[in-house]
Design a protein around this motif. Structure first.
Motif, PDB file in Angstrom:
ATOM      1  N   CYS A  99     -12.531  12.647 -22.216  1.00  0.00           N
ATOM      2  CA  CYS A  99     -13.248  13.556 -23.130  1.00  0.00           C
ATOM      3  C   CYS A  99     -12.869  15.004 -22.836  1.00  0.00           C
ATOM      4  N   ALA A 100     -12.724  15.335 -21.562  1.00  0.00           N
ATOM      5  CA  ALA A 100     -12.362  16.698 -21.183  1.00  0.00           C
ATOM      6  C   ALA A 100     -10.973  17.066 -21.708  1.00  0.00           C
ATOM      7  N   VAL A 101     -10.055  16.122 -21.702  1.00  0.00           N
ATOM      8  CA  VAL A 101      -8.712  16.380 -22.246  1.00  0.00           C
ATOM      9  C   VAL A 101      -8.816  16.678 -23.741  1.00  0.00           C
ATOM     10  N   ALA A 102      -9.612  15.890 -24.451  1.00  0.00           N
ATOM     11  CA  ALA A 102      -9.795  16.125 -25.890  1.00  0.00           C
ATOM     12  C   ALA A 102     -10.471  17.478 -26.129  1.00  0.00           C
ATOM     13  N   GLU A 103     -11.471  17.801 -25.321  1.00  0.00           N
ATOM     14  CA  GLU A 103     -12.161  19.083 -25.484  1.00  0.00           C
ATOM     15  C   GLU A 103     -11.261  20.255 -25.124  1.00  0.00           C
ATOM     16  N   ALA A 104     -10.386  20.058 -24.158  1.00  0.00           N
ATOM     17  CA  ALA A 104      -9.417  21.110 -23.823  1.00  0.00           C
ATOM     18  C   ALA A 104      -8.451  21.323 -24.985  1.00  0.00           C
ATOM     19  N   GLY A 105      -8.049  20.240 -25.633  1.00  0.00           N
ATOM     20  CA  GLY A 105      -7.190  20.366 -26.816  1.00  0.00           C
ATOM     21  C   GLY A 105      -7.888  21.132 -27.927  1.00  0.00           C
ATOM     22  N   LEU A 106      -9.162  20.813 -28.145  1.00  0.00           N
ATOM     23  CA  LEU A 106      -9.956  21.535 -29.146  1.00  0.00           C
ATOM     24  C   LEU A 106     -10.059  23.013 -28.774  1.00  0.00           C
TER      25      LEU A 106
END
Length: 125
Positions: A99-106
């Protein structure tokens, strides 16, 4: 006025250092939290609202989309931080990292929009 605001912000940064030194040894290692699900859902509501506001403003060519993009990036990073730091080891931690990877992408996409100049008065290309 802008200069004094910047001086105030710099002073706050300096004053926060001794505060963190005090907090580090005095905060408990764990605590019981009330309204846990409300806190987490609240972060997701803020993130979704920020994404929607940025999209709507950006598609209209409104330069205020940079502000909402910046705020949304901050919320995404905070969400990732709390996901990682409050999760136990194991499968839950692996899920928090994903989830953190996805949020970092966002957050990166939002920072890109916040810093983009675009054409005209908005951020639309």
């Amino acid at each position: 006025m802008k200069r004094w605001t910047l001086i105030l912000l710099g002073s706050a940064a300096v004053l926060l250092v001794p505060w963190m030194v005090v907090l580090a040894p005095t905060l408990p290692a764990s605590t019981r939290v009330h309204n846990w699900s409300l806190a987490w859902i609240g972060l997701d509501v803020l993130m979704a609202t920020g994404c929607a506001a940025t999209a709507l403003l950006g598609l209209r060519g409104d330069s205020r989309a940079r502000l909402t993009a910046s705020a949304t990036a901050s919320v995404a990073i905070l969400d990732a931080w709390f996901d990682i730091t409050t999760t136990q080891a194991g499968t839950a931690f692996a899920q928090a990292l994903a989830c953190a990877v996805a949020e970092a992408g966002l957050a990166c996409a939002c920072v890109f929009l916040a810093l983009s100049k675009g054409r005209g008065h908005g951020i639309r290309e």
